[in-house]
Scaffold this motif. Structure first.
Motif, PDB file in Angstrom:
ATOM      1  N   ILE A  33       0.863  -1.186   0.000  1.00  0.00           N
ATOM      2  CA  ILE A  33       0.000   0.000   0.000  1.00  0.00           C
ATOM      3  C   ILE A  33       0.896   1.232   0.000  1.00  0.00           C
ATOM      4  CG2 ILE A  33      -1.932   1.178   1.109  1.00  0.00           C
ATOM      5  CD1 ILE A  33      -2.629  -1.395   2.542  1.00  0.00           C
ATOM      6  N   MET A  38      -2.976   5.038  -3.345  1.00  0.00           N
ATOM      7  CA  MET A  38      -3.370   4.002  -2.385  1.00  0.00           C
ATOM      8  C   MET A  38      -3.690   4.560  -1.004  1.00  0.00           C
ATOM      9  SD  MET A  38      -3.182   1.197  -4.171  1.00  0.00           S
ATOM     10  CE  MET A  38      -2.856  -0.264  -3.181  1.00  0.00           C
ATOM     11  N   ARG A  42      -4.675   3.116   3.227  1.00  0.00           N
ATOM     12  CA  ARG A  42      -3.522   2.974   4.114  1.00  0.00           C
ATOM     13  C   ARG A  42      -3.924   3.359   5.537  1.00  0.00           C
ATOM     14  NH1 ARG A  42       1.302   1.269   4.107  1.00  0.00           N
ATOM     15  NH2 ARG A  42       2.753   1.993   5.708  1.00  0.00           N
TER      16      ARG A  42
END
Length: 292
Positions: A33, A38, A42
């Motif tokens: 991640i 992303m 996270r």
């Protein structure tokens, strides 16, 4: 698929979500991640985050799937499943190439929650060798998985599908579960050679497929049901509903869609199936393949 008008899917039977993840970054980093794209995932995702979304969507049971190639994760997931009725099965990780894999699998079954171990998975998609699944040491490990009465989840890229087809032919006693349709190139709209590989894999009767992960293979901010339909229709034609199972891929799906949106689009894409066919996709196939 029928040309009849779509029927509204029944919600009478609880849905099985055959593919989701959980992680706690204070326990273990998820080093995949990374980057700003992303960032939405996270953070920690626990069963308390999943349960209300799953139940609101009519989900009565789930399969928790490994995320990292770390042996300690599997006992942790089994213990979590032991404490939570929602989690009906765990697909864990262990080193397929270890000579003592049979003993390792037996030991996992003896742990708290060990009765919920239903499968093993390795991130084959990250292996540079497209023939990794056909290595003798890997095949030995896969045979041990079959001997333990477990399924094996295939997380592969399209170019690795031929090796998956070959190993499925070599190990007819093992149930292989293809995750995320083999990650087709949804964002580009291309079908082949992915579709040809899928048809070859589906010719192996010991392979089933998860109808999961499509929204994150598409363009995250602009996908529609029509974007996903060619890929869904390909696997419906190749595998049939009796060998397809729904999976949310939560929380990874949150990069492109909410849990409810994933469930809703899957219902839309399967709306013209019969009631029995939808029951297979939304529960019966996963129950049979994993022995839930």
């Amino acid at each position: 698929m029928s040309g009849a008008p779509p029927r509204r899917p029944t919600r009478s039977a609880p849905v099985v979500d055959a593919h989701h993840h959980l992680w706690d970054l204070s326990v273990r980093d998820q080093d995949w991640i990374t980057g700003p794209d992303m960032a939405p995932i996270r953070r920690d995702f626990g069963i308390a985050d999943l349960a209300p979304e799953a139940r609101a969507a009519g989900v009565g049971a789930t399969v928790l799937v490994q995320t990292v190639t770390v042996a300690d994760e599997t006992p942790e997931f089994l213990a979590l499943a032991d404490r939570n009725e929602l989690i009906a099965g765990v697909v864990g990780w262990t080193d397929l190439t270890a000579p003592g894999i049979a003993d390792t699998l037996a030991a996992l079954r003896e742990l708290p929650g060990g009765d919920k171990l239903v499968g093993i998975r390795h991130q084959v998609q990250g292996e540079p060798d497209p023939q990794w699944l056909l290595r003798p040491d890997v095949r030995y490990g896969l045979a041990a998985v079959a001997d333990a009465g477990l399924a094996y989840d295939l997380i592969v890229l399209p170019h690795q599908l031929p090796a998956a087809t070959a190993v499925a032919a070599l190990l007819p006693q093992l149930t292989f579960v293809l995750d995320h349709l083999g990650k087709p190139p949804v964002a580009s709209g291309a079908l082949d050679p992915w579709a040809a590989h899928i048809r070859a894999l589906a010719a192996r009767p010991n392979v089933v497929c998860k109808l999961s992960g499509l929204v994150t293979e598409a363009k995250w901010d602009s996908w529609t049901a029509d974007t996903l339909r060619p890929y869904t229709e390909t696997v419906l034609d190749a595998f049939g509903s009796a060998r397809l199972m729904f999976g949310s891929d939560w929380p990874v799906c949150r990069l492109a869609a909410s849990y409810a949106e994933v469930v809703d689009v899957t219902r839309t894409l399967t709306a013209d199936l019969s009631d029995n066919e939808r029951r297979a996709v939304f529960g019966a196939t996963a129950t049979a393949a994993y022995g839930l």
